[in-house]
Design an enzyme around this catalytic site. Structure first.
Site, short mmCIF file in Angstrom:
data_model
loop_
_atom_site.label_atom_id
_atom_site.label_comp_id
_atom_site.label_asym_id
_atom_site.label_seq_id
_atom_site.Cartn_x
_atom_site.Cartn_y
_atom_site.Cartn_z
N SER A 95 -10.33 -9.84 -56.41
CA SER A 95 -11.18 -9.14 -57.37
C SER A 95 -11.12 -9.86 -58.72
CB SER A 95 -10.76 -7.66 -57.48
OG SER A 95 -11.71 -6.91 -58.18
N GLU A 99 -18.41 -4.60 -50.07
CA GLU A 99 -17.64 -4.59 -51.31
C GLU A 99 -17.91 -3.33 -52.16
OE1 GLU A 99 -15.36 -6.65 -52.29
OE2 GLU A 99 -15.63 -8.56 -51.26
N HIS A 106 -14.23 -2.99 -50.91
CA HIS A 106 -13.44 -3.80 -51.83
C HIS A 106 -11.96 -3.43 -51.72
CE1 HIS A 106 -13.37 -6.49 -55.26
NE2 HIS A 106 -12.78 -5.61 -56.05
#
Length: 524
Positions: free
Chosen positions: A35, A171, A265
Site C-alpha cells: 500500500s 483492491e 486491499h
C-alpha cells in the site's frame, strides 16, 4: 520536502553500515512494502541516492502517487491552517504529535459521493489524477526525487534490480458498497458506453469480472484498477523495454469470506508472510484460510528475497502468477491495459497526462472546478468541463456555459485541491452566478487566491468563453484569507457540503479517538 523518504534512506544506510554485525549481507538487501509502503518502495527503487542500498524490491499494491512542490506546499499550508498554526518550524513545533495527527483527519481518503451518475463516475474513475484523495506523498523536488517513478523506469533506472510487483484482485471494490441500492439495476456496460468507451470493451470489462454481482461493485472495481492495477501494468511494460527479465507480476485473488468473497486491499499479507495464526487474522480471513496458499505464496517471496526470482516467468512475457486456492501462471492485467488505452483515446484532456497538477474534470455526473496552480500565479477557477494548461489554447468541444443546468452546488475539500461540484439537473435562471458563488465559498474554505475570468455571453455549442465572474471587471481577482474562525461569504442557494473535513468517517466513527486507541495499544 520528502522527509519521510529521507528517513527511509537513512534507515537503509544504517542497515548497510551495521547489518554485517548481525550476520547479514549488506549486498543482499531486499526492500518490501505494501500500500503506502509499496509506493515508498517504488520511490526508493527509482531514487538515485538509494540505488546502492538494496539489491531487489517487492511492491505490493503500491499506488502511482507523485506531486509537485506547488501541490506539496499548498497541502502543508492547508494543514497548518487546519491545526491553527503558521506553516513554519515554530508553528509545527507548537503542536503535540496527537494534535498534528488530528489535523490530518481533514485530509483522509475521500469518501464516495452520495449521489452517483454512473457514466460520469466511469469517466472520473478512469481518468482521475492528482492526489486520488491521498494528499500526502513523494514530491518531485528536483533533488532527492528528480522525476516520477514512470519517467525513471522509462529511462532505465534500476534496470539491474529484480522487482516483484503485484496487486489483489479487488483492491477498492468495496468503496462503493454504500451505493448498492442506489445503483441496483444499472447496466454498467451501458454506462461505460455512454461515458465514451467502445461497447465491445465495456462488455468485455463486465465479462472479466464474473464474481462482481452488482453495479456498485463493478463501478468500485474501476477505482482499484486506476489506482493500483493500471500502474502495475504500466511499470511492468516500461521495465520490459529496458530490462525485460527482471520484473515479475502477481495477482492475488483468494476471496475472503469476511469481505464479501473478494480479494480486497491487504488480504494477501498474512499469506505472503505466512502469518495465518497471527492475532486478528481469523477475524478478516475466517477460521480456516487455506494454509497451502500461504505456503506457496510465502515460498515465492522467500525465493525472490534469496535468489531474485520467485519461480515463474517474467512479466515481459505477458504472464503473472495468479494466487488462489489453485495457483498458476496466467495472462494478467489485460483488461486494465485496454481500459488505460481507451481512456486516453476517449478523454485525452483528462487521461493523457496523469502527473499534470493542472486538472479540471467532469466528476460524479457534475462539473468539478479545480483551482489551477502554476508558478507565481493565482489559482484560477473556470466553469468549463476541460481546462487547458496555463497559457495554452482552450480544448476543443468544451461545452459553452450557456449549456449548463445548475440547481445546487457542493464544494468539498480533498487535500490540496478544492472540488466545486455543480449538479446538473434542471436549468436555474441564475445558475452561472451560483456556480461562481460556490467557487468563492470553496476558495474561502481553502484560504487561496481565486481569479475568475470574465467573458461575454458564449454562443450555444461554442468552445470559447468562460463562466461570468461573480465580481465585476475583466480578470477581477478577489483575495480571500483564512483565519482560525473565517467569516464565510454568503452561501449560495442550495445545499453546501464540505466533505473530508470532519473528524468522523461515513459510519460516524470518531477517527482521532480510534487512532489514539490504536497508538495506545501499540505502545504497550
Amino acid at each position: 520536502m520528502n522527509r519521510g523518504i529521507g528517513d527511509q534512506i537513512a534507515a537503509l544506510e544504517w542497515v548497510r553500515d551495521n547489518i554485517a554485525a548481525f550476520g547479514g549481507d549488506p549486498a543482499a538487501v531486499t526492500v518490501a512494502g505494501q500500500s503506502a509502503g509499496g509506493t515508498s518502495v517504488m520511490t526508493l527503487f527509482t531514487t538515485p541516492r538509494a540505488q546502492s542500498l538494496f539489491r531487489a524490491a517487492i511492491c505490493m499494491s503500491g499506488a502511482d502517487r507523485v506531486q509537485s512542490t506547488a501541490q506539496a506546499e499548498q497541502t502543508g499550508r492547508a494543514l497548518a491552517a487546519r491545526a491553527g498554526v503558521e506553516p513554519t518550524v515554530a508553528g509545527w513545533s507548537a503542536l503535540t504529535e496527537d494534535q498534528a495527527l488530528d489535523a490530518q483527519d481533514a485530509f483522509h481518503i475521500a469518501t464516495p459521493p452520495d449521489e452517483i451518475v454512473p457514466a460520469a463516475f466511469v469517466r472520473h474513475a478512469l481518468t482521475a489524477a492528482g492526489d486520488q484523495g491521498m494528499p500526502f506523498g513523494p514530491v518531485i523536488d528536483g533533488a532527492l526525487l528528480p522525476r516520477s517513478v514512470s519517467d525513471a523506469l522509462a529511462s532505465g533506472v534500476a534496470e539491474d534490480k529484480p522487482l516483484l510487483i503485484g496487486v489483489t484482485a479487488h483492491e477498492f471494490t468495496l468503496w462503493m458498497l454504500h451505493a448498492e441500492e442506489q445503483l441496483r439495476g444499472v447496466d454498467v456496460a451501458e454506462a461505460m458506453a455512454e461515458a465514451g468507451l467502445a461497447r465491445e470493451l465495456a462488455a468485455d470489462y463486465v465479462a472479466s469480472q464474473p464474481e462482481l454481482g452488482s453495479a456498485a461493485a463493478l463501478l468500485g472495481q474501476l477505482i482499484g484498477i486506476r489506482t493500483f492495477r493500471q500502474p502495475m501494468a504500466h511499470w511492468t511494460d516500461l521495465r520490459a523495454k529496458t530490462s525485460p527479465d527482471t520484473t515479475w507480476l502477481y495477482d492475488f485473488r483468494w476471496p475472503s469470506p469476511f469481505y464479501s468473497d473478494l480479494a480486497v486491499h491487504c488480504v494477501e499479507l498474512p499469506f505472503a508472510w505466512d502469518l495465518l495464526d497471527a492475532d486478528g487474522v481469523s477475524r478478516t480471513h475466517g477460521s480456516n484460510p487455506p494454509r497451502e496458499l500461504a505456503e506457496v505464496t510465502h515460498a515465492a517471496w522467500v525465493a525472490f528475497v534469496a535468489n531474485g526470482d520467485p519461480g515463474w516467468r517474467p512479466g515481459s512475457q505477458a504472464v503473472g502468477m495468479v494466487f488462489n486456492e489453485t495457483s498458476g501462471e496466467q495472462p494478467v492485467l489485460e483488461i486494465e491495459r485496454r481500459l488505460a488505452s481507451a481512456a486516453v483515446e476517449a478523454w485525452p484532456a483528462e487521461a493523457s497526462d496523469p502527473d499534470d497538477p493542472v486538472r479540471a474534470t467532469e466528476s460524479w455526473g457534475c462539473i468539478t472546478l479545480l483551482p489551477r496552480v502554476s508558478s507565481g500565479a493565482d489559482w484560477v477557477a473556470q466553469g468549463e468541463r476541460r481546462c487547458s494548461k496555463p497559457g495554452g489554447a482552450r480544448p476543443a468541444a468544451a461545452p459553452a456555459p450557456s449549456d449548463m443546468n445548475v440547481t445546487f452546488m457542493s464544494p468539498s475539500r480533498q487535500g490540496c485541491g478544492i472540488h466545486v461540484v455543480i449538479k446538473r439537473t434542471r436549468r436555474a435562471a441564475d445558475g452561472t452566478d451560483r456556480a461562481h458563488a460556490a467557487a468563492g465559498t470553496a476558495a474561502e474554505i481553502a484560504g487561496v487566491d481565486v481569479r475568475v475570468q470574465r467573458a461575454g455571453p458564449a454562443a450555444r455549442g461554442s468552445s470559447t468563453g468562460s463562466w461570468p465572474a461573480w465580481s465585476p471587471g475583466p480578470s477581477q481577482t478577489r483575495k480571500i484569507t483564512q483565519s482560525r474562525s473565517p467569516k464565510r461569504a454568503a452561501k449560495p442557494p442550495g445545499h453546501i457540503h464540505q466533505a473530508n473535513s470532519a473528524s468522523r468517517d461515513r459510519a460516524g466513527n470518531d477517527l482521532p479517538a480510534m487512532r489514539r486507541q490504536i497508538r495506545a495499544k501499540s505502545s504497550r
